[in-house]
Design a protein around this motif. Structure first.
Motif, PDB file in Angstrom:
ATOM      1  N   ALA A 181       0.838  -1.202   0.000  1.00  0.00           N
ATOM      2  CA  ALA A 181       0.000   0.000   0.000  1.00  0.00           C
ATOM      3  C   ALA A 181       0.875   1.255   0.000  1.00  0.00           C
ATOM      4  O   ALA A 181       0.584   2.228  -0.711  1.00  0.00           O
ATOM      5  CB  ALA A 181      -0.926  -0.005   1.223  1.00  0.00           C
ATOM      6  N   TRP A 182       1.950   1.223   0.782  1.00  0.00           N
ATOM      7  CA  TRP A 182       2.876   2.363   0.814  1.00  0.00           C
ATOM      8  C   TRP A 182       3.523   2.538  -0.553  1.00  0.00           C
ATOM      9  O   TRP A 182       3.641   3.653  -1.065  1.00  0.00           O
ATOM     10  CB  TRP A 182       3.943   2.132   1.880  1.00  0.00           C
ATOM     11  N   GLY A 183       3.951   1.426  -1.165  1.00  0.00           N
ATOM     12  CA  GLY A 183       4.593   1.508  -2.466  1.00  0.00           C
ATOM     13  C   GLY A 183       3.675   2.040  -3.545  1.00  0.00           C
ATOM     14  O   GLY A 183       4.087   2.823  -4.407  1.00  0.00           O
ATOM     15  N   MET A 184       2.405   1.656  -3.492  1.00  0.00           N
ATOM     16  CA  MET A 184       1.466   2.071  -4.531  1.00  0.00           C
ATOM     17  C   MET A 184       0.978   3.507  -4.374  1.00  0.00           C
ATOM     18  O   MET A 184       0.221   4.000  -5.202  1.00  0.00           O
ATOM     19  CB  MET A 184       0.273   1.096  -4.571  1.00  0.00           C
ATOM     20  N   ARG A 185       1.423   4.177  -3.321  1.00  0.00           N
ATOM     21  CA  ARG A 185       1.121   5.611  -3.208  1.00  0.00           C
ATOM     22  C   ARG A 185       1.927   6.419  -4.217  1.00  0.00           C
ATOM     23  O   ARG A 185       1.597   7.563  -4.524  1.00  0.00           O
ATOM     24  CB  ARG A 185       1.422   6.101  -1.783  1.00  0.00           C
ATOM     25  N   ASP A 186       2.999   5.825  -4.713  1.00  0.00           N
ATOM     26  CA  ASP A 186       3.829   6.452  -5.739  1.00  0.00           C
ATOM     27  C   ASP A 186       3.176   6.214  -7.101  1.00  0.00           C
ATOM     28  O   ASP A 186       2.825   5.081  -7.435  1.00  0.00           O
ATOM     29  CB  ASP A 186       5.226   5.829  -5.705  1.00  0.00           C
ATOM     30  N   ASN A 187       3.004   7.270  -7.878  1.00  0.00           N
ATOM     31  CA  ASN A 187       2.378   7.130  -9.201  1.00  0.00           C
ATOM     32  C   ASN A 187       3.157   6.215 -10.133  1.00  0.00           C
ATOM     33  O   ASN A 187       2.610   5.686 -11.104  1.00  0.00           O
ATOM     34  CB  ASN A 187       2.219   8.511  -9.853  1.00  0.00           C
ATOM     35  N   ALA A 188       4.438   6.006  -9.832  1.00  0.00           N
ATOM     36  CA  ALA A 188       5.271   5.147 -10.680  1.00  0.00           C
ATOM     37  C   ALA A 188       4.982   3.670 -10.452  1.00  0.00           C
ATOM     38  O   ALA A 188       5.405   2.823 -11.236  1.00  0.00           O
ATOM     39  CB  ALA A 188       6.753   5.431 -10.420  1.00  0.00           C
ATOM     40  N   VAL A 189       4.263   3.345  -9.361  1.00  0.00           N
ATOM     41  CA  VAL A 189       3.984   1.951  -9.015  1.00  0.00           C
ATOM     42  C   VAL A 189       2.460   1.738  -8.973  1.00  0.00           C
ATOM     43  O   VAL A 189       1.815   2.041  -7.985  1.00  0.00           O
ATOM     44  CB  VAL A 189       4.612   1.562  -7.658  1.00  0.00           C
ATOM     45  N   SER A 190       1.914   1.232 -10.059  1.00  0.00           N
ATOM     46  CA  SER A 190       0.487   0.914 -10.102  1.00  0.00           C
ATOM     47  C   SER A 190       0.260  -0.454  -9.476  1.00  0.00           C
ATOM     48  O   SER A 190       1.208  -1.177  -9.161  1.00  0.00           O
ATOM     49  CB  SER A 190      -0.012   0.927 -11.547  1.00  0.00           C
ATOM     50  N   ASN A 191      -1.007  -0.817  -9.313  1.00  0.00           N
ATOM     51  CA  ASN A 191      -1.297  -2.095  -8.664  1.00  0.00           C
ATOM     52  C   ASN A 191      -0.780  -3.299  -9.465  1.00  0.00           C
ATOM     53  O   ASN A 191      -0.302  -4.278  -8.903  1.00  0.00           O
ATOM     54  CB  ASN A 191      -2.797  -2.240  -8.405  1.00  0.00           C
ATOM     55  N   ASP A 192      -0.820  -3.207 -10.817  1.00  0.00           N
ATOM     56  CA  ASP A 192      -0.353  -4.356 -11.603  1.00  0.00           C
ATOM     57  C   ASP A 192       1.174  -4.446 -11.640  1.00  0.00           C
ATOM     58  O   ASP A 192       1.740  -5.542 -11.597  1.00  0.00           O
ATOM     59  CB  ASP A 192      -0.945  -4.354 -13.025  1.00  0.00           C
ATOM     60  N   THR A 193       1.860  -3.298 -11.691  1.00  0.00           N
ATOM     61  CA  THR A 193       3.324  -3.350 -11.636  1.00  0.00           C
ATOM     62  C   THR A 193       3.782  -3.830 -10.261  1.00  0.00           C
ATOM     63  O   THR A 193       4.751  -4.589 -10.148  1.00  0.00           O
ATOM     64  CB  THR A 193       3.962  -1.990 -11.947  1.00  0.00           C
ATOM     65  N   ALA A 194       3.083  -3.390  -9.214  1.00  0.00           N
ATOM     66  CA  ALA A 194       3.418  -3.842  -7.862  1.00  0.00           C
ATOM     67  C   ALA A 194       3.278  -5.352  -7.758  1.00  0.00           C
ATOM     68  O   ALA A 194       4.126  -6.034  -7.165  1.00  0.00           O
ATOM     69  CB  ALA A 194       2.514  -3.158  -6.832  1.00  0.00           C
ATOM     70  N   LEU A 195       2.225  -5.882  -8.357  1.00  0.00           N
ATOM     71  CA  LEU A 195       2.008  -7.322  -8.288  1.00  0.00           C
ATOM     72  C   LEU A 195       3.066  -8.092  -9.068  1.00  0.00           C
ATOM     73  O   LEU A 195       3.552  -9.137  -8.617  1.00  0.00           O
ATOM     74  CB  LEU A 195       0.607  -7.680  -8.802  1.00  0.00           C
ATOM     75  N   GLN A 196       3.452  -7.573 -10.239  1.00  0.00           N
ATOM     76  CA  GLN A 196       4.492  -8.271 -11.000  1.00  0.00           C
ATOM     77  C   GLN A 196       5.812  -8.278 -10.238  1.00  0.00           C
ATOM     78  O   GLN A 196       6.518  -9.292 -10.203  1.00  0.00           O
ATOM     79  CB  GLN A 196       4.683  -7.635 -12.378  1.00  0.00           C
ATOM     80  N   ILE A 197       6.127  -7.158  -9.606  1.00  0.00           N
ATOM     81  CA  ILE A 197       7.332  -7.100  -8.773  1.00  0.00           C
ATOM     82  C   ILE A 197       7.222  -8.107  -7.640  1.00  0.00           C
ATOM     83  O   ILE A 197       8.162  -8.845  -7.340  1.00  0.00           O
ATOM     84  CB  ILE A 197       7.539  -5.679  -8.206  1.00  0.00           C
ATOM     85  N   ARG A 198       6.047  -8.175  -7.026  1.00  0.00           N
ATOM     86  CA  ARG A 198       5.829  -9.063  -5.881  1.00  0.00           C
ATOM     87  C   ARG A 198       6.032 -10.524  -6.265  1.00  0.00           C
ATOM     88  O   ARG A 198       6.786 -11.255  -5.613  1.00  0.00           O
ATOM     89  CB  ARG A 198       4.416  -8.844  -5.345  1.00  0.00           C
ATOM     90  N   GLU A 199       5.354 -10.964  -7.313  1.00  0.00           N
ATOM     91  CA  GLU A 199       5.403 -12.380  -7.674  1.00  0.00           C
ATOM     92  C   GLU A 199       6.783 -12.782  -8.200  1.00  0.00           C
ATOM     93  O   GLU A 199       7.273 -13.871  -7.903  1.00  0.00           O
ATOM     94  CB  GLU A 199       4.325 -12.697  -8.715  1.00  0.00           C
ATOM     95  N   THR A 200       7.411 -11.919  -8.986  1.00  0.00           N
ATOM     96  CA  THR A 200       8.740 -12.234  -9.517  1.00  0.00           C
ATOM     97  C   THR A 200       9.763 -12.304  -8.396  1.00  0.00           C
ATOM     98  O   THR A 200      10.592 -13.229  -8.340  1.00  0.00           O
ATOM     99  CB  THR A 200       9.163 -11.192 -10.566  1.00  0.00           C
ATOM    100  N   THR A 201       9.714 -11.330  -7.477  1.00  0.00           N
ATOM    101  CA  THR A 201      10.628 -11.330  -6.327  1.00  0.00           C
ATOM    102  C   THR A 201      10.429 -12.580  -5.485  1.00  0.00           C
ATOM    103  O   THR A 201      11.394 -13.230  -5.061  1.00  0.00           O
ATOM    104  CB  THR A 201      10.404 -10.078  -5.459  1.00  0.00           C
ATOM    105  N   SER A 202       9.169 -12.916  -5.233  1.00  0.00           N
ATOM    106  CA  SER A 202       8.855 -14.085  -4.417  1.00  0.00           C
ATOM    107  C   SER A 202       9.378 -15.368  -5.062  1.00  0.00           C
ATOM    108  O   SER A 202       9.997 -16.213  -4.395  1.00  0.00           O
ATOM    109  CB  SER A 202       7.336 -14.177  -4.209  1.00  0.00           C
ATOM    110  N   ALA A 203       9.144 -15.517  -6.366  1.00  0.00           N
ATOM    111  CA  ALA A 203       9.594 -16.727  -7.065  1.00  0.00           C
ATOM    112  C   ALA A 203      11.109 -16.864  -7.019  1.00  0.00           C
ATOM    113  O   ALA A 203      11.642 -17.969  -6.778  1.00  0.00           O
ATOM    114  CB  ALA A 203       9.103 -16.700  -8.515  1.00  0.00           C
TER     115      ALA A 203
END
Length: 312
Positions: A181-203
């Protein structure tokens, strides 16, 4: 609010389909280590979610947006959330299951939205009304009761280790939503980019840390060419859609209320279990499902709007 509702519904579907995959060989082979099987399933799920997101973002021409987001502090915050919610939270969850059983683990880890709501208040001053808090507590009680009903066969191999693992899961999952939620307050990080970062990092973290830690790489390589991996691919599709809705919900209504809606997956999983596996719930479970669904919706709703709508 509809995004939060769909996040819970789709995660319930994901849970049931993933469970079906894990009952198939080689995952159901009793000669295999239970922890290695579980961590391999978790890795394959997140890795395949990352693949689905790569296709999704590529089709939308948004891969460059993800690369740009990675260079920001907000993108790094999402990566930290991914590590907390993925390998750290899930590893704690698996440790707990191995030491105190799935039922008791479900009871304890059901508290993660309460932890997340408290963290959201401290971080963002994100308030929930007294009525919303009561509704959340009712829903959490329902989730815990469902876990209690399934805990009859649970064995307590090491209660202290199991409790520590459960706490890791609660802190990891609750913190993930707040950091994202904190990250998505930045206009550069939308919900879909945040999710791609999340899943790729996790994998990647699963591949480099969790699988070697549990000695699960050999089993994972053995499992990949078998049919259950195709079933996990379907589960990951539902999981990807669920996460897209969940992250959108975090962006729109905040982490606390999004988490409240997301835990409805435990009720949806029972419903999908009946539809897909003919697993008939008893009367008590049906009542608890209704309690969870009503509680989560009321916890995320604006009660003033509900009252105004009711008076029209």
């Amino acid at each position: 609010m509809r995004f939060g509702v769909f996040s819970g519904l789709l995660w319930g579907l994901d849970t049931v389909v993933l469970g079906i995959a894990l009952t198939m060989l080689p995952f159901s082979d009793p000669s295999q280590s239970a922890s290695a099987v579980a961590i391999a399933g978790a890795f394959l799920h997140d890795a395949l979610c990352a693949v689905w997101l790569l296709v999704y973002m590529g089709a939308r021409g948004r891969l460059s947006a993800t690369i740009k987001a990675l260079k920001t502090h907000s993108g790094l915050a999402v990566m930290a959330g991914a590590l907390l919610g993925g390998p750290i939270g899930m590893t704690g969850y698996l440790i707990a299951i191995n030491n105190i059983g799935a039922g008791y683990t479900a009871i304890i880890t059901a508290c993660y939205p309460a932890f997340g709501a408290a963290l959201s208040y401290v971080t963002f001053k994100e308030r929930m009304s007294k009525g919303q808090i009561c509704a959340l507590l009712v829903a959490l009680a329902g989730v815990m009761a469902v876990g209690f009903l399934s805990s009859g066969d649970s064995t307590l191999a090491n209660p202290v280790t199991g409790l520590i693992g459960s706490i890791l899961a609660v802190v990891g999952w609750g913190s993930e939503a707040v950091l994202c939620a904190w990250g998505m307050r930045d206009n550069a990080v939308s919900n879909d980019t945040a999710l791609q970062i999340r899943e790729t990092t996790s994998a990647i973290a699963y591949a480099l840390i969790a699988l070697p830690l549990f000695g699960a790489w050999k089993f994972t390589a053995h499992a990949i060419p078998h049919l259950p991996t195709a079933v996990i691919l379907l589960a990951a599709l539902a999981g990807t859609a669920s996460y897209l809705c969940y992250y959108k919900s975090i962006e729109v209504i905040g982490a606390a209320r999004a988490m409240a809606l997301n835990i409805s997956y435990s009720a949806w999983a029972i419903i999908f279990g009946f539809v897909l596996q003919d697993a008939k719930p008893n009367v008590a479970t049906i009542i608890l499902c209704l309690l969870i669904l009503v509680g989560t919706i009321l916890a995320a709703s604006d009660w003033n709007e509900l009252l105004r709508a009711g008076n029209r």
